[in-house]
Design an enzyme around this catalytic site. Sequence first.
Site, short mmCIF file in Angstrom:
data_model
loop_
_atom_site.label_atom_id
_atom_site.label_comp_id
_atom_site.label_asym_id
_atom_site.label_seq_id
_atom_site.Cartn_x
_atom_site.Cartn_y
_atom_site.Cartn_z
N GLU A 98 1.21 -1.16 0.00
CA GLU A 98 0.03 -0.21 0.68
C GLU A 98 0.88 0.92 0.41
O GLU A 98 1.85 1.03 0.38
CB GLU A 98 -1.23 -0.04 1.30
CG GLU A 98 -1.81 0.64 1.54
CD GLU A 98 -2.84 2.06 0.71
OE1 GLU A 98 -2.37 1.53 -0.87
OE2 GLU A 98 -4.22 2.16 0.59
N ASP A 99 0.34 2.77 -0.52
CA ASP A 99 0.57 3.34 -0.59
C ASP A 99 1.56 4.07 0.40
O ASP A 99 2.07 4.71 1.12
CB ASP A 99 0.66 4.77 -1.91
CG ASP A 99 -0.56 4.94 -1.14
OD1 ASP A 99 -1.57 4.14 -0.43
OD2 ASP A 99 -1.46 5.63 -2.10
N ASP A 102 -2.71 6.15 7.29
CA ASP A 102 -3.37 7.09 7.64
C ASP A 102 -3.94 7.22 9.04
O ASP A 102 -2.83 6.44 10.34
CB ASP A 102 -3.83 8.02 6.34
CG ASP A 102 -4.24 9.40 7.29
OD1 ASP A 102 -3.21 9.75 8.49
OD2 ASP A 102 -4.80 9.89 6.40
N PHE A 151 0.59 16.13 4.48
CA PHE A 151 0.25 15.57 2.86
C PHE A 151 0.85 15.64 1.77
O PHE A 151 1.83 16.82 1.22
CB PHE A 151 -1.21 16.59 3.29
CG PHE A 151 -2.61 15.77 1.58
CD1 PHE A 151 -3.38 14.27 2.41
CD2 PHE A 151 -1.77 15.43 0.21
CE1 PHE A 151 -4.11 14.01 1.58
CE2 PHE A 151 -3.06 14.97 -1.10
CZ PHE A 151 -3.43 14.31 0.02
N ARG A 164 0.18 12.31 -9.20
CA ARG A 164 1.01 10.35 -9.36
C ARG A 164 1.69 10.21 -9.99
O ARG A 164 2.98 9.89 -9.27
CB ARG A 164 -0.69 9.70 -10.07
CG ARG A 164 -1.27 9.85 -8.81
CD ARG A 164 -2.35 8.63 -8.77
NE ARG A 164 -3.98 8.41 -8.91
CZ ARG A 164 -4.41 8.35 -7.62
NH1 ARG A 164 -2.92 7.80 -6.52
NH2 ARG A 164 -5.76 7.34 -7.74
P1 IMP Z 1 -6.44 5.33 5.95
O1 IMP Z 1 -4.74 4.70 6.65
O2 IMP Z 1 -7.59 3.83 6.39
O3 IMP Z 1 -6.35 6.68 6.62
O4 IMP Z 1 -6.06 5.43 4.35
C1 IMP Z 1 -5.21 5.52 3.38
C2 IMP Z 1 -5.53 6.09 2.71
O5 IMP Z 1 -5.60 7.69 2.45
C3 IMP Z 1 -3.92 5.94 1.65
O6 IMP Z 1 -4.20 4.53 0.62
C4 IMP Z 1 -4.50 7.33 0.50
O7 IMP Z 1 -5.35 7.12 -0.30
C5 IMP Z 1 -4.94 7.80 1.28
N1 IMP Z 1 -3.67 8.90 2.13
C6 IMP Z 1 -3.88 9.52 3.22
N2 IMP Z 1 -2.57 10.36 3.24
C7 IMP Z 1 -2.68 10.89 2.29
C8 IMP Z 1 -1.46 11.38 1.44
O8 IMP Z 1 -0.93 12.29 2.68
N3 IMP Z 1 -1.64 11.61 0.34
C9 IMP Z 1 -2.58 11.15 -0.28
N4 IMP Z 1 -2.87 9.55 -0.18
C10 IMP Z 1 -3.03 9.88 0.97
MG MG Z 2 -4.79 4.43 -1.22
#
Ligand code: IMP
Ligand code: MG
Length: 176
Positions: A98-99, A102, A151, A164
Amino acid sequence: MVEEQTEVLFPKAVIDRRVRELAGEITRDYAGREILIVGVLKGAFVFMADLIRGLGIPCSVDFVRLASYGDGSVSSGHVRITKDLETPIEGRDVLIVEDIVDTGITLSRLVEVLRGRRPASLRVCVFLDKWARRQVPFAADYVGFTISDVFVVGYGLDFNEKYRFLPDVCLLRDIA
Ligand code: IMP
Ligand code: MG
């Protein structure tokens, strides 16, 4: 009108070095096994492409796409799979890629769903970890970089589908 400005946080050379290190770690940990890499669309595709080319072990790849209801930048807590795996994972060594993690809501839900399919093992590799923003307990097994509550875009990560393609990871700032 609000426009954004980007500022480099991790340049490509730094990313490349760290991704090679991660690939080496994964290669050592899975020596002699064949893993299935599950990429989370869309954000992970750039990282995943670099990561698998650094692996010294065979792997296959598959993808999932997840949607969380909400405005797109904040997880709402309701996560659903909009594109599922095409590969059965029972008995397989599965590594989710995963990228960014958060709040942890997306990945903890995905792990729960995939664990229910009884893989032999299930681990998670994230490129970026915003650990300070966790709302649910979640720890990735492999982490590229830990970042604070900022961010970021680039290297596959977007803001409203923009940025991207940037080779560096950049901070995104609003400018009026
Ligand atoms: P979470 O951990 O469920 O809050 O969400 C993670 C997802 O939120 C990631 O897969 C991203 O798509 C998006 N996300 C969270 N922070 C960032 C950021 O700093 N830049 C771009 N996407 C983000
Ligand atoms: Mg994502």
